[in-house]
Scaffold this motif. Structure first.
Motif, PDB file in Angstrom:
ATOM      1  N   ILE A   4      -6.728   5.778   2.330  1.00 31.94           N
ATOM      2  CA  ILE A   4      -5.927   4.828   1.561  1.00 31.94           C
ATOM      3  C   ILE A   4      -6.291   3.446   2.081  1.00 31.94           C
ATOM      4  N   SER A   5      -6.703   2.572   1.180  1.00 33.32           N
ATOM      5  CA  SER A   5      -7.135   1.236   1.574  1.00 33.32           C
ATOM      6  C   SER A   5      -6.125   0.194   1.126  1.00 33.32           C
ATOM      7  N   TYR A   6      -5.917  -0.790   1.965  1.00 38.88           N
ATOM      8  CA  TYR A   6      -5.039  -1.903   1.620  1.00 38.88           C
ATOM      9  C   TYR A   6      -5.821  -3.090   1.074  1.00 38.88           C
ATOM     10  N   ALA A   7      -7.169  -3.049   1.105  1.00 38.43           N
ATOM     11  CA  ALA A   7      -7.930  -4.231   0.718  1.00 38.43           C
ATOM     12  C   ALA A   7      -9.188  -3.945  -0.095  1.00 38.43           C
ATOM     13  N   THR A   9     -11.254  -3.571  -3.084  1.00 41.54           N
ATOM     14  CA  THR A   9     -11.026  -3.900  -4.484  1.00 41.54           C
ATOM     15  C   THR A   9     -12.221  -3.610  -5.392  1.00 41.54           C
ATOM     16  N   ARG A  24      -6.073   3.410  -3.243  1.00 43.98           N
ATOM     17  CA  ARG A  24      -5.846   2.054  -2.735  1.00 43.98           C
ATOM     18  C   ARG A  24      -4.494   1.541  -3.200  1.00 43.98           C
ATOM     19  N   VAL A  25      -4.030   0.510  -2.524  1.00 46.47           N
ATOM     20  CA  VAL A  25      -2.744  -0.081  -2.866  1.00 46.47           C
ATOM     21  C   VAL A  25      -2.906  -1.460  -3.497  1.00 46.47           C
ATOM     22  N   VAL A  26      -4.137  -1.854  -3.781  1.00 50.61           N
ATOM     23  CA  VAL A  26      -4.421  -3.109  -4.482  1.00 50.61           C
ATOM     24  C   VAL A  26      -5.197  -2.778  -5.750  1.00 50.61           C
ATOM     25  N   ARG A 158       1.862  -9.662  -4.357  1.00 53.04           N
ATOM     26  CA  ARG A 158       2.182  -9.078  -3.063  1.00 53.04           C
ATOM     27  C   ARG A 158       3.690  -8.980  -2.923  1.00 53.04           C
TER      28      ARG A 158
END
Length: 194
Positions: A4-7, A9, A24-26, A158
């Motif tokens: 799981i990536s926070y950045a 894109t 991912r969360v973005v 955000r």
């Protein structure tokens, strides 16, 4: 291994056939590109250049922008320029020189890494529409505020999760036994050996 990536894109990471265990969360850059097209059109620009850092982030972002602009119609790309991965001295001046070849395209859509954004200081001629690598950071424009004046940057929405900061900062070796790698983090963060 699930990730799981926070950045991350990059649009290609949305392909479940290739990245079955990636999430991912973005949002992917293709959403930023659509927003950039909307901003450019709202400004009434019809002739822009694009500028991308060489590599996945920059090139995929500009590709998504060009695709979105084709779908929206009414927008011409003067030229698409890449900033080399490891620019040599004077390289940024060459990039500005190339942009000046189509100087009537005063709007420049920028999908660039943080370090490459500093080239904006070399010319006050252009108006910049930048991606998220620039949007929430001071470092890329520190000391170059005049060149960044009037720039528009895109940043995914955000939000803070209530209680997360308090929970995260309260973690210690005594109360965080679930995470097998926490002791490694602790040693690295506090520069110590347990």
């Amino acid at each position: 291994i699930p990730q799981i990536s926070y950045a991350s894109t990059a649009p290609e990471l949305s392909d479940p056939g290739r990245y079955e265990f990636f999430s991912r969360v973005v949002p992917p850059d293709s959403y930023q590109a659509q927003a950039m097209v909307a901003v450019v059109r709202a400004l009434g620009w019809s002739y822009v250049s694009t500028l991308a850092s060489e590599g996945n982030y920059g090139e995929s972002g500009v590709e998504a922008f060009v695709q979105s602009s084709r779908e929206a119609g009414g927008l011409c790309i003067a030229q698409s320029i890449k900033i080399p991965r490891e620019p040599k001295p004077g390289e940024f001046a060459k990039v500005i020189g190339r942009l000046m070849e189509t100087s009537t395209a005063r709007g420049v859509v920028l999908f660039a890494n943080e370090d490459d954004i500093r080239l904006a200081n070399l010319s006050g001629h252009f108006s910049w529409v930048g991606s998220d690598s620039w949007g929430a950071k001071m470092a890329p424009v520190q000391g170059l505020e005049e060149a960044a004046h009037g720039a528009i940057t895109i940043l995914p929405k955000r939000a803070s999760v209530p209680g997360f900061d308090e929970y995260f900062t309260s973690r210690s070796l005594e109360n965080n036994r679930r995470n097998l790698w926490f002791h490694e983090f602790w040693e690295d963060d506090f520069n110590c050996r347990l």
